[in-house]
Design a protein around this motif. Structure first.
Motif, PDB file in Angstrom:
ATOM      1  N   ILE A 119      11.887   8.463  17.948  1.00  0.00           N
ATOM      2  CA  ILE A 119      12.085   7.242  17.164  1.00  0.00           C
ATOM      3  C   ILE A 119      10.759   6.503  16.997  1.00  0.00           C
ATOM      4  O   ILE A 119      10.405   6.054  15.899  1.00  0.00           O
ATOM      5  N   TYR A 120      10.002   6.402  18.092  1.00  0.00           N
ATOM      6  CA  TYR A 120       8.697   5.721  18.024  1.00  0.00           C
ATOM      7  C   TYR A 120       7.736   6.484  17.116  1.00  0.00           C
ATOM      8  O   TYR A 120       7.061   5.900  16.262  1.00  0.00           O
ATOM      9  N   GLY A 121       7.698   7.790  17.299  1.00  0.00           N
ATOM     10  CA  GLY A 121       6.796   8.615  16.499  1.00  0.00           C
ATOM     11  C   GLY A 121       7.128   8.561  15.020  1.00  0.00           C
ATOM     12  O   GLY A 121       6.232   8.480  14.171  1.00  0.00           O
ATOM     13  N   ARG A 122       8.426   8.575  14.695  1.00  0.00           N
ATOM     14  CA  ARG A 122       8.821   8.507  13.285  1.00  0.00           C
ATOM     15  C   ARG A 122       8.401   7.172  12.689  1.00  0.00           C
ATOM     16  O   ARG A 122       7.927   7.107  11.553  1.00  0.00           O
ATOM     17  N   GLY A 123       8.588   6.102  13.439  1.00  0.00           N
ATOM     18  CA  GLY A 123       8.194   4.781  12.946  1.00  0.00           C
ATOM     19  C   GLY A 123       6.697   4.719  12.667  1.00  0.00           C
ATOM     20  O   GLY A 123       6.273   4.188  11.630  1.00  0.00           O
ATOM     21  N   TRP A 124       5.917   5.271  13.571  1.00  0.00           N
ATOM     22  CA  TRP A 124       4.458   5.280  13.392  1.00  0.00           C
ATOM     23  C   TRP A 124       4.080   6.108  12.158  1.00  0.00           C
ATOM     24  O   TRP A 124       3.288   5.667  11.318  1.00  0.00           O
ATOM     25  N   LEU A 125       4.649   7.310  12.062  1.00  0.00           N
ATOM     26  CA  LEU A 125       4.325   8.197  10.940  1.00  0.00           C
ATOM     27  C   LEU A 125       4.801   7.616   9.615  1.00  0.00           C
ATOM     28  O   LEU A 125       4.103   7.728   8.596  1.00  0.00           O
ATOM     29  N   ASN A 126       5.971   6.982   9.607  1.00  0.00           N
ATOM     30  CA  ASN A 126       6.468   6.354   8.375  1.00  0.00           C
ATOM     31  C   ASN A 126       5.528   5.235   7.919  1.00  0.00           C
ATOM     32  O   ASN A 126       5.261   5.085   6.719  1.00  0.00           O
ATOM     33  N   SER A 127       5.048   4.456   8.883  1.00  0.00           N
ATOM     34  CA  SER A 127       4.114   3.383   8.547  1.00  0.00           C
ATOM     35  C   SER A 127       2.810   3.958   7.996  1.00  0.00           C
ATOM     36  O   SER A 127       2.252   3.445   7.018  1.00  0.00           O
ATOM     37  N   THR A 128       2.334   5.022   8.626  1.00  0.00           N
ATOM     38  CA  THR A 128       1.113   5.674   8.150  1.00  0.00           C
ATOM     39  C   THR A 128       1.308   6.197   6.736  1.00  0.00           C
ATOM     40  O   THR A 128       0.437   6.029   5.863  1.00  0.00           O
ATOM     41  N   ASP A 129       2.457   6.812   6.487  1.00  0.00           N
ATOM     42  CA  ASP A 129       2.759   7.355   5.166  1.00  0.00           C
ATOM     43  C   ASP A 129       2.749   6.251   4.106  1.00  0.00           C
ATOM     44  O   ASP A 129       2.166   6.411   3.027  1.00  0.00           O
ATOM     45  N   THR A 130       3.372   5.131   4.426  1.00  0.00           N
ATOM     46  CA  THR A 130       3.426   4.001   3.488  1.00  0.00           C
ATOM     47  C   THR A 130       2.027   3.484   3.184  1.00  0.00           C
ATOM     48  O   THR A 130       1.691   3.194   2.019  1.00  0.00           O
ATOM     49  N   ILE A 131       1.196   3.370   4.218  1.00  0.00           N
ATOM     50  CA  ILE A 131      -0.175   2.876   4.035  1.00  0.00           C
ATOM     51  C   ILE A 131      -0.982   3.840   3.177  1.00  0.00           C
ATOM     52  O   ILE A 131      -1.708   3.424   2.260  1.00  0.00           O
ATOM     53  N   LEU A 132      -0.843   5.127   3.440  1.00  0.00           N
ATOM     54  CA  LEU A 132      -1.603   6.121   2.671  1.00  0.00           C
ATOM     55  C   LEU A 132      -1.138   6.174   1.218  1.00  0.00           C
ATOM     56  O   LEU A 132      -1.955   6.376   0.310  1.00  0.00           O
ATOM     57  N   GLN A 133       0.154   5.991   0.994  1.00  0.00           N
ATOM     58  CA  GLN A 133       0.658   5.949  -0.378  1.00  0.00           C
ATOM     59  C   GLN A 133       0.060   4.758  -1.131  1.00  0.00           C
ATOM     60  O   GLN A 133      -0.339   4.876  -2.306  1.00  0.00           O
ATOM     61  N   GLU A 134       0.010   3.617  -0.465  1.00  0.00           N
ATOM     62  CA  GLU A 134      -0.570   2.423  -1.085  1.00  0.00           C
ATOM     63  C   GLU A 134      -2.061   2.633  -1.344  1.00  0.00           C
ATOM     64  O   GLU A 134      -2.586   2.261  -2.406  1.00  0.00           O
ATOM     65  N   LEU A 135      -2.726   3.251  -0.386  1.00  0.00           N
ATOM     66  CA  LEU A 135      -4.147   3.551  -0.535  1.00  0.00           C
ATOM     67  C   LEU A 135      -4.387   4.471  -1.725  1.00  0.00           C
ATOM     68  O   LEU A 135      -5.324   4.263  -2.515  1.00  0.00           O
ATOM     69  N   ASP A 136      -3.543   5.467  -1.873  1.00  0.00           N
ATOM     70  CA  ASP A 136      -3.658   6.401  -2.991  1.00  0.00           C
ATOM     71  C   ASP A 136      -3.497   5.674  -4.329  1.00  0.00           C
ATOM     72  O   ASP A 136      -4.230   5.941  -5.290  1.00  0.00           O
ATOM     73  N   ASN A 137      -2.548   4.743  -4.379  1.00  0.00           N
ATOM     74  CA  ASN A 137      -2.335   3.954  -5.603  1.00  0.00           C
ATOM     75  C   ASN A 137      -3.538   3.072  -5.927  1.00  0.00           C
ATOM     76  O   ASN A 137      -3.915   2.913  -7.094  1.00  0.00           O
ATOM     77  N   LEU A 138      -4.135   2.497  -4.890  1.00  0.00           N
ATOM     78  CA  LEU A 138      -5.300   1.638  -5.100  1.00  0.00           C
ATOM     79  C   LEU A 138      -6.494   2.447  -5.606  1.00  0.00           C
ATOM     80  O   LEU A 138      -7.253   1.986  -6.475  1.00  0.00           O
ATOM     81  N   LEU A 139      -6.656   3.651  -5.078  1.00  0.00           N
ATOM     82  CA  LEU A 139      -7.745   4.514  -5.559  1.00  0.00           C
ATOM     83  C   LEU A 139      -7.501   4.946  -7.001  1.00  0.00           C
ATOM     84  O   LEU A 139      -8.449   5.079  -7.782  1.00  0.00           O
ATOM     85  N   ALA A 140      -6.235   5.148  -7.332  1.00  0.00           N
ATOM     86  CA  ALA A 140      -5.904   5.503  -8.719  1.00  0.00           C
ATOM     87  C   ALA A 140      -6.288   4.360  -9.658  1.00  0.00           C
ATOM     88  O   ALA A 140      -6.801   4.593 -10.767  1.00  0.00           O
ATOM     89  N   ARG A 141      -6.055   3.132  -9.212  1.00  0.00           N
ATOM     90  CA  ARG A 141      -6.443   1.970 -10.026  1.00  0.00           C
ATOM     91  C   ARG A 141      -7.966   1.900 -10.163  1.00  0.00           C
ATOM     92  O   ARG A 141      -8.490   1.621 -11.252  1.00  0.00           O
ATOM     93  N   ALA A 142      -8.681   2.160  -9.087  1.00  0.00           N
ATOM     94  CA  ALA A 142     -10.142   2.159  -9.143  1.00  0.00           C
ATOM     95  C   ALA A 142     -10.642   3.220 -10.114  1.00  0.00           C
ATOM     96  O   ALA A 142     -11.597   2.993 -10.869  1.00  0.00           O
ATOM     97  N   SER A 143      -9.977   4.353 -10.117  1.00  0.00           N
ATOM     98  CA  SER A 143     -10.352   5.434 -11.034  1.00  0.00           C
ATOM     99  C   SER A 143     -10.125   5.009 -12.484  1.00  0.00           C
ATOM    100  O   SER A 143     -10.947   5.302 -13.368  1.00  0.00           O
ATOM    101  N   GLU A 144      -9.015   4.322 -12.730  1.00  0.00           N
ATOM    102  CA  GLU A 144      -8.738   3.809 -14.079  1.00  0.00           C
ATOM    103  C   GLU A 144      -9.837   2.842 -14.532  1.00  0.00           C
ATOM    104  O   GLU A 144     -10.299   2.899 -15.679  1.00  0.00           O
ATOM    105  N   LEU A 145     -10.249   1.978 -13.631  1.00  0.00           N
ATOM    106  CA  LEU A 145     -11.295   1.005 -13.968  1.00  0.00           C
ATOM    107  C   LEU A 145     -12.613   1.720 -14.274  1.00  0.00           C
ATOM    108  O   LEU A 145     -13.308   1.380 -15.235  1.00  0.00           O
TER     109      LEU A 145
END
Length: 206
Positions: free
Chosen positions: A6-32
Motif C-alpha cells: 500500500i505504501y509503495g503503491r502510494g509512492w509510485l502513484n505520486s511519482t507517476d503523477t509528477i512525471l506526467q505533469e513534468l512531461d506536459n510542462l516539457l511539451a508546453r516548452a517545446s511548443e513555445l
C-alpha cells in the motif's frame, strides 16, 4: 507485506503523477520553442515566451522538491532535506544517486524511489539545463539557439518517458503481488474453515 505494498503503491502513484505533469510542462516548452524559432516571432514575443519558460522552470523546481508524507521523493536516500536548490538561476542537486526499495515478499523487493539525478538532471537529457538554455536563447532573441534548444527538450522528454515506463512496470508488479497475496489469504481462510467444519468422526478411517 500488505502495508508495504500500500505504501509503495502510494509512492509510485505520486511519482507517476509528477512525471506526467513534468512531461506536459516539457511539451508546453517545446511548443513555445517551436513557435518562437519561426521567422514570424519577434523580440517582444520571445521575451514573453521567456517569462513563461521561467514559470515552467519554477513549477518543475517545485515538483522536484515534492514530498510523500514527510519524505522528499527525489533526493535518493536523503529524504529530509530538499534535493534541489536554485542558486543564481541554476538548479543544483543536493541529493545522492542511491535508491531504496520495499519488501513485498520473503525474498522479493521493489524499488520505489527515483533519484533526482535520474529524472531532472540526467546527463542524457537534463530538464533544468534544457529550460535554462531555452529561456536564455529567448531573452537573447537568438533564433538559431531557440531552434537548437528543441533537441535538448526532446532529450529531456525521452528521459521522462523512460522513467514513466519504469514506474508503470513497478506499479504493475505491486498489483500482481497484491492479487497473489489476497488469493493466498482467501485460500488459507477457506482451508481453515473446511478444517473447522470437518466432522472428525466421519473423517477418521479405520
Amino acid at each position: 507485506f500488505s502495508d508495504n505494498i500500500i505504501y509503495g503503491r502510494g509512492w509510485l502513484n505520486s511519482t507517476d503523477t509528477i512525471l506526467q505533469e513534468l512531461d506536459n510542462l516539457l511539451a508546453r516548452a517545446s511548443e513555445l520553442a517551436t513557435a518562437q524559432s519561426s521567422d514570424t516571432a519577434t523580440a517582444d514575443t520571445r521575451v514573453g515566451a521567456a517569462a513563461e519558460v521561467n514559470e515552467i522552470y519554477e513549477h518543475i523546481l517545485g515538483l522536484a522538491n515534492s514530498k510523500y508524507g514527510n519524505k522528499y521523493m527525489f533526493g535518493g536516500t536523503i529524504t529530509q532535506t530538499a534535493p534541489f536548490e536554485d542558486v543564481a538561476g541554476v538548479a543544483q542537486y543536493q541529493g545522492n544517486d542511491d535508491t531504496f526499495s520495499i519488501k513485498i515478499g520473503k525474498t522479493d523487493t521493489v524499488q520505489i524511489s527515483l533519484p533526482g539525478s535520474e529524472v531532472f538532471t540526467n546527463p542524457s537529457g537534463s530538464v533544468f539545463t534544457a529550460l535554462s538554455n531555452l529561456e536564455q536563447a529567448l531573452r537573447n532573441n537568438d533564433q538559431s539557439a531557440i531552434s537548437a534548444s528543441l533537441t535538448d527538450i526532446e532529450a529531456a522528454s525521452l528521459v521522462i518517458s523512460n522513467n514513466l515506463a519504469s514506474i508503470g512496470a513497478r506499479e504493475n508488479r505491486l498489483d500482481y503481488t497484491e492479487t497473489r497475496l489476497k488469493t493466498a489469504i482467501t485460500n488459507t481462510t477457506e482451508q481453515m474453515s473446511e478444517v473447522e467444519d470437518l466432522d472428525y468422526a466421519e473423517a477418521i478411517l479405520y
